[in-house]
Design an enzyme around this catalytic site. Structure first.
Site, PDB file in Angstrom:
ATOM      1  N   HIS A 120      67.237  19.950  68.946  1.00  0.00           N
ATOM      2  CA  HIS A 120      67.504  18.635  68.351  1.00  0.00           C
ATOM      3  C   HIS A 120      68.807  18.118  68.980  1.00  0.00           C
ATOM      4  O   HIS A 120      69.685  18.907  69.334  1.00  0.00           O
ATOM      5  CB  HIS A 120      67.685  18.844  66.846  1.00  0.00           C
ATOM      6  CG  HIS A 120      67.778  17.607  66.020  1.00  0.00           C
ATOM      7  ND1 HIS A 120      68.935  16.879  65.924  1.00  0.00           N
ATOM      8  CD2 HIS A 120      66.876  16.983  65.234  1.00  0.00           C
ATOM      9  CE1 HIS A 120      68.742  15.852  65.109  1.00  0.00           C
ATOM     10  NE2 HIS A 120      67.491  15.888  64.680  1.00  0.00           N
ATOM     11  N   GLN A 201      65.236  23.637  60.211  1.00  0.00           N
ATOM     12  CA  GLN A 201      63.806  23.605  59.923  1.00  0.00           C
ATOM     13  C   GLN A 201      63.297  24.904  59.304  1.00  0.00           C
ATOM     14  O   GLN A 201      62.270  24.915  58.629  1.00  0.00           O
ATOM     15  CB  GLN A 201      63.008  23.310  61.205  1.00  0.00           C
ATOM     16  CG  GLN A 201      63.230  21.925  61.771  1.00  0.00           C
ATOM     17  CD  GLN A 201      62.708  20.820  60.863  1.00  0.00           C
ATOM     18  OE1 GLN A 201      61.783  21.017  60.075  1.00  0.00           O
ATOM     19  NE2 GLN A 201      63.298  19.647  60.966  1.00  0.00           N
ATOM     20  N   LYS A 224      66.448  19.358  53.842  1.00  0.00           N
ATOM     21  CA  LYS A 224      65.210  19.857  54.469  1.00  0.00           C
ATOM     22  C   LYS A 224      64.624  21.006  53.654  1.00  0.00           C
ATOM     23  O   LYS A 224      63.593  21.565  54.003  1.00  0.00           O
ATOM     24  CB  LYS A 224      65.485  20.360  55.884  1.00  0.00           C
ATOM     25  CG  LYS A 224      66.232  19.381  56.762  1.00  0.00           C
ATOM     26  CD  LYS A 224      65.399  18.817  57.854  1.00  0.00           C
ATOM     27  CE  LYS A 224      66.258  18.094  58.859  1.00  0.00           C
ATOM     28  NZ  LYS A 224      65.576  16.955  59.435  1.00  0.00           N
ATOM     29  N   CYS A 362      64.281  13.048  67.995  1.00  0.00           N
ATOM     30  CA  CYS A 362      65.643  13.497  68.347  1.00  0.00           C
ATOM     31  C   CYS A 362      65.610  14.693  69.294  1.00  0.00           C
ATOM     32  O   CYS A 362      66.478  15.588  69.211  1.00  0.00           O
ATOM     33  CB  CYS A 362      66.476  13.837  67.101  1.00  0.00           C
ATOM     34  SG  CYS A 362      66.809  12.430  66.071  1.00  0.00           S
TER      35      CYS A 362
HETATM   36  C1  LIG Z   1      66.263  21.406  64.172  1.00  0.00           C
HETATM   37  C2  LIG Z   1      67.225  20.412  63.596  1.00  0.00           C
HETATM   38  N1  LIG Z   1      68.542  20.582  63.783  1.00  0.00           N
HETATM   39  C3  LIG Z   1      69.442  19.748  63.280  1.00  0.00           C
HETATM   40  C4  LIG Z   1      69.062  18.650  62.546  1.00  0.00           C
HETATM   41  C5  LIG Z   1      70.102  17.750  61.981  1.00  0.00           C
HETATM   42  O1  LIG Z   1      70.046  17.818  60.593  1.00  0.00           O
HETATM   43  P1  LIG Z   1      70.838  16.749  59.685  1.00  0.00           P
HETATM   44  O2  LIG Z   1      70.393  15.409  60.150  1.00  0.00           O
HETATM   45  O3  LIG Z   1      70.394  17.065  58.299  1.00  0.00           O
HETATM   46  O4  LIG Z   1      72.276  17.000  59.901  1.00  0.00           O
HETATM   47  C6  LIG Z   1      67.702  18.410  62.335  1.00  0.00           C
HETATM   48  C7  LIG Z   1      67.241  17.222  61.616  1.00  0.00           C
HETATM   49  O5  LIG Z   1      66.143  16.757  61.798  1.00  0.00           O
HETATM   50  C8  LIG Z   1      66.759  19.324  62.855  1.00  0.00           C
HETATM   51  O6  LIG Z   1      65.456  19.154  62.672  1.00  0.00           O
END
Ligand SMILES: Cc1ncc(COP(=O)(O)O)c(C=O)c1O
Length: 404
Positions: A120, A201, A224, A362
């Site tokens: 991500h 995740q 999540k 993302c």
């Molecule tokens: C694998 C992964 N890492 C990091 C994030 C970032 O999470 P947050 O937006 O809750 O900080 C996400 C969000 O979709 C994610 O799916």
């Protein structure tokens, strides 16, 4: 053992109609829905318990402090670590920024930050900034033609590069692939490479035991995993965590302050300046308690059964291509339909009350590597059922009819 299918009734959102349609929610990888117990905690906190933590001698403040610190215990027990190894942040993104900033101190003599191609943006961009500051370079683990991490080549790469840090998601938010992090962590340990696992995740679906896993750091977001938005945290092996420099400064994280200089408390407090998201932390611990009450094996089996059903029905549609590793997956299908644009299909699906995500999720570098400009992503959680899958497939077929 819980009847997993019954748990859906704990989630009030499924009583809500969206644009006149019953909600078919297949976007849990973006954010999970919340059980009533979590919603109630937030409401009760503000209506009956609100006070600041760590500051007052009065009853409400003491109660809030106790619940805030008890939440740390709950998370620690869930992850099988100690509570002083848990730091509260605003979520996985902030946790990764904290680590990318703090771990640069350990780059002396090592210049590689190793990431996987599935990351991500939250697990790429903070490292790019760290690389700019330190002169380190970013390297990417190899991927097979099927869009799966190439484990033998990855292990070889780790040995050759001897990276300062390996930062990798336990499960991909775009494809759902569960990565073989255990052998990667083991290889890193032998070389003194610090391991950061992005658990954004995996927390909900895999509920990892971090002591067993043996990683150095693990980051997560509450929203999540049935909790509220704006809160999350990280686990860090205590000696490594406590050795990190402070990331943000302010009240409560200090031991002493003079105009000339200040000294800081130990971890976790030194990473938690200012008034924290108290209701968020307490509500997150309620979400974790809710999860703890569910049989973990039954939950996993239920999700996997739904995933297989979804996969089978989806791949039976002529023109659909499913991307990623369908053998090791947390319950995400990322797919394309012929040359149709993902945006058009997702818009049509929404008109039938089906909530999916479309786009690059993302993960632009992953999309580029797979030669895609985006996919449609349907992501499951245990509160989904067969009816959701049937509604999704019917809506998809109807959408395809409109497009074709
Ligand atoms: C694998 C992964 N890492 C990091 C994030 C970032 O999470 P947050 O937006 O809750 O900080 C996400 C969000 O979709 C994610 O799916």
């Amino acid at each position: 053992m819980n009847d997993i299918a019954q748990l859906r009734s704990d989630f009030p959102i499924f009583d809500v109609a969206v644009d006149g349609n019953p909600l078919c929610y297949l976007d849990s990888a973006a954010t999970s829905q919340k059980p009533q117990a979590v919603i109630d905690v937030i409401k009760n906190y503000y209506s009956q318990e609100n006070a600041n933590v760590h500051r007052g001698l009065h009853t409400l403040s003491q109660r809030a402090t106790q619940r805030y610190e008890m939440a740390r215990e709950t998370l620690a027990e869930f992850l099988n670590v100690t509570s002083r190894e848990i730091v509260w942040t605003s979520g996985a993104t902030e946790s990764l920024n904290l680590l990318a900033f703090g771990l640069t101190a350990s780059f002396i003599g090592r210049e590689v930050i190793l990431l996987s191609p599935f990351e991500h943006h939250a697990n790429i961009v903070p490292w790019q900034e760290a690389a700019k500051r330190t002169g380190a370079r970013i390297e990417i683990l190899p991927i097979t033609e099927q869009g799966i991490l190439d484990l033998p080549a990855s292990l070889k790469m780790i040995e050759q590069l001897r990276p300062a840090v390996l930062s990798i998601a336990q499960a991909s938010n775009t494809l759902g692939n569960i990565h073989p992090i255990e052998p990667l962590i083991e290889a890193c340990k032998k070389l003194g490479t610090i391991t950061v696992i992005d658990g954004a995740q995996s927390l909900l679906h895999l509920q990892p035991d971090l002591t067993k896993l043996g990683c150095d750091f693990f980051v997560f977001s509450a929203h999540k995993a049935l909790g509220p938005t704006g809160v999350g945290g990280l686990f860090g092996r205590y000696e490594l965590l406590n050795a990190l420099p402070v990331y943000k400064t302010g009240g409560e994280m200090i031991a002493t302050v003079r105009f000339s200089d200040s000294t800081y408390r130990d971890a976790p407090e030194k990473f938690e300046p200012g008034t924290p998201n108290i209701s968020g932390v307490i509500a997150f611990s309620e979400a974790i308690k809710y999860l703890q009450a569910i049989d973990k094996v039954a939950l996993h089996q239920y999700e996997q059964k739904l995933y297989r059903e979804l996969l089978q029905q989806l791949t039976a549609i002529d023109g659909v291509t499913v991307h990623g590793d369908t053998n090791n997956n947390i319950g995400i299908v990322s797919f394309s339909y012929k040359n149709e644009h993902h945006y058009d299909l997702a818009t049509l699906l929404n008109s039938f009350g089906v909530a999916v995500r479309s786009g690059h999720h993302c993960t632009q570098p992953l999309m580029a590597q797979l030669g895609l400009d985006g996919t449609i992503r349907a992501s499951l959680a245990f509160y989904n059922n067969n009816q959701d899958i049937n509604r999704f497939i019917n809506a998809l077929e109807a959408s395809i009819d409109i497009l074709d």
